[in-house]
Design a protein around this motif. Sequence first.
Motif, mmCIF file in Angstrom:
data_model
loop_
_atom_site.group_PDB
_atom_site.id
_atom_site.type_symbol
_atom_site.label_atom_id
_atom_site.label_comp_id
_atom_site.label_asym_id
_atom_site.label_seq_id
_atom_site.Cartn_x
_atom_site.Cartn_y
_atom_site.Cartn_z
ATOM 1 N N GLU A 317 0.819 -1.224 0.000
ATOM 2 C CA GLU A 317 0.000 0.000 0.000
ATOM 3 C C GLU A 317 0.849 1.270 0.000
ATOM 4 O OE1 GLU A 317 1.223 -0.213 4.170
ATOM 5 O OE2 GLU A 317 0.661 -1.739 2.685
ATOM 6 N N ARG A 318 2.142 1.150 0.321
ATOM 7 C CA ARG A 318 3.042 2.315 0.285
ATOM 8 C C ARG A 318 3.781 2.391 -1.050
ATOM 9 N NH1 ARG A 318 6.704 0.226 5.022
ATOM 10 N NH2 ARG A 318 6.522 -1.534 3.586
ATOM 11 N N THR A 351 -1.906 -11.929 -1.329
ATOM 12 C CA THR A 351 -1.768 -10.819 -0.374
ATOM 13 C C THR A 351 -2.975 -10.801 0.546
ATOM 14 O OG1 THR A 351 -2.842 -9.230 -1.854
ATOM 15 C CG2 THR A 351 -0.445 -9.408 -2.001
ATOM 16 N N HIS A 352 -2.762 -10.280 1.746
ATOM 17 C CA HIS A 352 -3.826 -10.222 2.755
ATOM 18 C C HIS A 352 -3.835 -8.816 3.363
ATOM 19 C CE1 HIS A 352 -6.454 -11.311 6.038
ATOM 20 N NE2 HIS A 352 -5.528 -11.018 6.938
ATOM 21 N N GLU A 353 -5.006 -8.190 3.403
ATOM 22 C CA GLU A 353 -5.118 -6.837 3.984
ATOM 23 C C GLU A 353 -5.368 -6.956 5.488
ATOM 24 O OE1 GLU A 353 -4.519 -4.175 2.103
ATOM 25 O OE2 GLU A 353 -4.292 -5.529 0.379
ATOM 26 N N HIS A 354 -4.529 -6.302 6.272
ATOM 27 C CA HIS A 354 -4.661 -6.363 7.730
ATOM 28 C C HIS A 354 -4.293 -4.997 8.315
ATOM 29 C CE1 HIS A 354 -4.587 -8.004 11.771
ATOM 30 N NE2 HIS A 354 -3.348 -7.552 11.948
ATOM 31 N N GLN A 355 -5.268 -4.381 9.005
ATOM 32 C CA GLN A 355 -5.075 -3.054 9.622
ATOM 33 C C GLN A 355 -4.505 -2.048 8.616
ATOM 34 O OE1 GLN A 355 -2.619 -3.713 13.082
ATOM 35 N NE2 GLN A 355 -4.287 -4.695 14.238
ATOM 36 N N ASP A 356 -5.167 -2.002 7.443
ATOM 37 C CA ASP A 356 -4.782 -1.079 6.368
ATOM 38 C C ASP A 356 -3.377 -1.331 5.827
ATOM 39 O OD1 ASP A 356 -7.196 0.219 6.330
ATOM 40 O OD2 ASP A 356 -6.595 1.717 7.821
ATOM 41 N N LYS A 357 -2.869 -2.527 6.052
ATOM 42 C CA LYS A 357 -1.544 -2.880 5.529
ATOM 43 C C LYS A 357 -1.686 -4.088 4.587
ATOM 44 C CE LYS A 357 0.901 -1.252 9.617
ATOM 45 N NZ LYS A 357 1.593 -1.661 10.850
ATOM 46 N N ALA A 512 8.532 14.042 10.262
ATOM 47 C CA ALA A 512 7.911 12.965 11.047
ATOM 48 C C ALA A 512 7.195 12.010 10.095
ATOM 49 C CB ALA A 512 6.921 13.558 12.052
ATOM 50 N N PRO A 513 7.072 10.718 10.457
ATOM 51 C CA PRO A 513 6.393 9.765 9.553
ATOM 52 C C PRO A 513 4.905 10.069 9.408
ATOM 53 C CG PRO A 513 6.973 8.698 11.634
ATOM 54 C CD PRO A 513 7.596 10.058 11.664
ATOM 55 N N CYS A 514 4.421 9.943 8.170
ATOM 56 C CA CYS A 514 2.980 10.169 7.915
ATOM 57 C C CYS A 514 2.255 8.831 7.818
ATOM 58 C CB CYS A 514 2.797 10.974 6.636
ATOM 59 S SG CYS A 514 3.295 10.049 5.151
ATOM 60 N N LYS A 515 0.929 8.894 7.735
ATOM 61 C CA LYS A 515 0.098 7.670 7.667
ATOM 62 C C LYS A 515 -0.421 7.434 6.251
ATOM 63 C CE LYS A 515 -2.868 9.045 10.895
ATOM 64 N NZ LYS A 515 -2.342 10.328 11.432
#
Length: 784
Positions: A317-318, A351-357, A512-515
């Motif tokens: 997703e990134r 692939t598996h989606e878990h907690q928006d990852k 700072a890291p973003c989401k």
Amino acid sequence: MQQPEILSLAERLIPAYHSEDFEFLLGQMTEGDPPSVKILVKMELNRVMAPCTKPIDLRGRVKGECREYDLDGLKHWLDDVAFNAYHKNTRKFGGYTEGVWEALCNTHNNFRVMQKRGKPIGREITAGIDGINGIDVEAMIMGYDLKRRENRLKVSSQIEIELLSRQIVHAVTVDLSPSGAKFKVPSAFNYKLGEVINVRLVELAKTLDLEGIDSPLSYRIVAIDESYENDAVKFLRLLKLDNSNLVEAVIEQLLKSDSQKTRHDNQDKIIRARARGFEHTYLKHTCNLPVFFSGSELKLALMTENNQRIWQYFHDERNQQSLSNLFNNQRMSLLTTEGMRGSSNVFYTFTHEHQDKTLFFSMMMPEATREVRQLFWHIGAKKKSWKVFRLSVFELSSEEKQALGQHTSELDLEAASLTHCGILQEIADETSSQDYLLAEKPRIASSELNPFRHARNPENNPVCIYFDAKSRRKEPRYQFKSPLQLTEPDNTLYEGNSVDISKHGVSVVLTAPCKLKAGETCTINFKELQLYDKKLPLSEVPYQVIRVSPNGKQLQLAIIADSQIMRTIAFFGKLIEHNQDKLSAKKELLPSNALLEGLHDILLDKMVSSPLFIEKKAGSLRPKAIGVNYPLKPYLAILAKLGDEKNFSLGPIYKGRTNTLLAQPMKRIEGAQPQYHELYLTASRFGTRIQSVESKLSTDFENLKQRMMFVKKAQAMGEFYAIRICGAPVFDPITALVRKDLDELTQISMHHARSLEKDIHNIVGYGELTDITEEVLIRLGLSK
């Protein structure tokens, strides 16, 4: 006793004709029959065993090209079938007899014999497969000319070969070079790989006055190739063992004048340029992903027009790649065992989606027990992301490593450290996922699959280049540092600055890291640039996220263009234009022609699929050529045998399916992705001849039961093959290397250069055939 029975008895007694106990055997075999039978059998034997002095001229009488042979003091005009029959029958009859003469005048391809049997004169069509003929294509041998380190002279001349068994074989040269040769030999004899043979150039000895030309030359057999269009002959590839300069002298004599030598050299260059034109087109459009390793570490990936979806599949997703995690140390140690030239294995992935990852799971065939593998199938095959890949790994030779080592600075990696080349192929996707759910789901916990989950962040990032020296950037990027603020959709604010900028994009570094994830939107406030033009809304420029670094601080963004933003885009354009002297352009990693040539050499003898080149004729698409490597894969050998002369027949694949397999996948739509189909092919043989061929797309079957019955019947009655066929449009077949070759060819022959350029430009579609038989049988539970 009837005439056929008399002939049968005589045939059986031929080997004993010259033996001492011939009369005894004849008496035994005719015991109980009238005395006249014994006399008739003896008369027939005396007739067929009588020495013959009649020359044979088959020109115009057989389906095949005839050439003159000087055999046992007589001159004959024979085709390949009769030439093989001569060797077979002279051994049987003990010399050139009336029986040999009759056999040569009655071969199966003799027009008189064919007419008597009711076979069509012209192209011989095997019974039961008439419906699949008609799509014959040229076979291009991929990478064959690259292996030539010296010039070869094509010459057809009669030779005499002495085998280790002391048998004498009459054969014909195909080509000669100072260190090797290729001979056409009758298939009646048993040739062995590695066998040392003695060769006499009997025909050339009569025409050339060279010292030692009567002496035998020693050769070692390094390859035995079948002749797929004619089972009467084989081709031997040989390595010359002695140090004499006789062959160089022969080539020099045959190319006496400078004009002859130039003509020969130019002809060789023209043939090579044509082959390379198709090779470059294949490498630019292959659907497989070539990858290079240093030990177990992925270092380099080679992008093409059609393999980007494999590369993109392994991005989360990134937009961070996870492909390097597919090749962990344990897996690569299995595939790169020292001393093993090549290996391959199958990977199952989802692939598996878990907690928006996005989490990646992959399993290599030998890594798990059957139960765990079936659990992996049951969980993974129910997802749209289900894929099956095959990785073929080849150890790089010292010459290949050395060639790559020259491009260390260009590749931005230690090229000399590369040890292996791999070809990653997609061999199944979600369209065949139901096959993986056939077996019962094992009663074990899903947590058993945790060891197969990829690490979240890649351990290393491979260099990625395109197989062409053309820039793929829509616009140049310039290094540009300026303070800014980034705002997420939920109004969270981050401080940072730009790293590089273009008219339509920007790279930023945050404090700072973003989401944010790839595909989401954000706004940028260019605090410093706003001072240059206060009328422009530079405090809220909308961007879409293209890529986010693993630490969440570095982002690549693309501007969201609409009517309100056009003035902002124009501002960035002017900013770049007016500051050209201050801004330095970011270097794009573009391969040089020399690097592409090196990769070309490495990849062409590692083909794991067969490329197809499609042209448009009279308004419809039609296969033009197929790329092959010898020895042929079994399913390709069938297509070769069905083809006319040196062509391959693609009738079993495309006949009646041109809309599904050609027209639809090759529609000229910008951004079109390759389309895939599975074809099941079955063939039955009688000896070496193909009796029947049947093929069906997997979508042609009404249900799974019907499909499995087809496979089982094919396995029981003959041969079964599953082939994955892909098709995609070609928009620009000319590569930088093709252009370079065309420029060189223009110096030799403008006519041939134009003809080749036209041939390449006529390629409007690209396809690939991949053998997936083993994988289909495993997932259907039908592997033996």
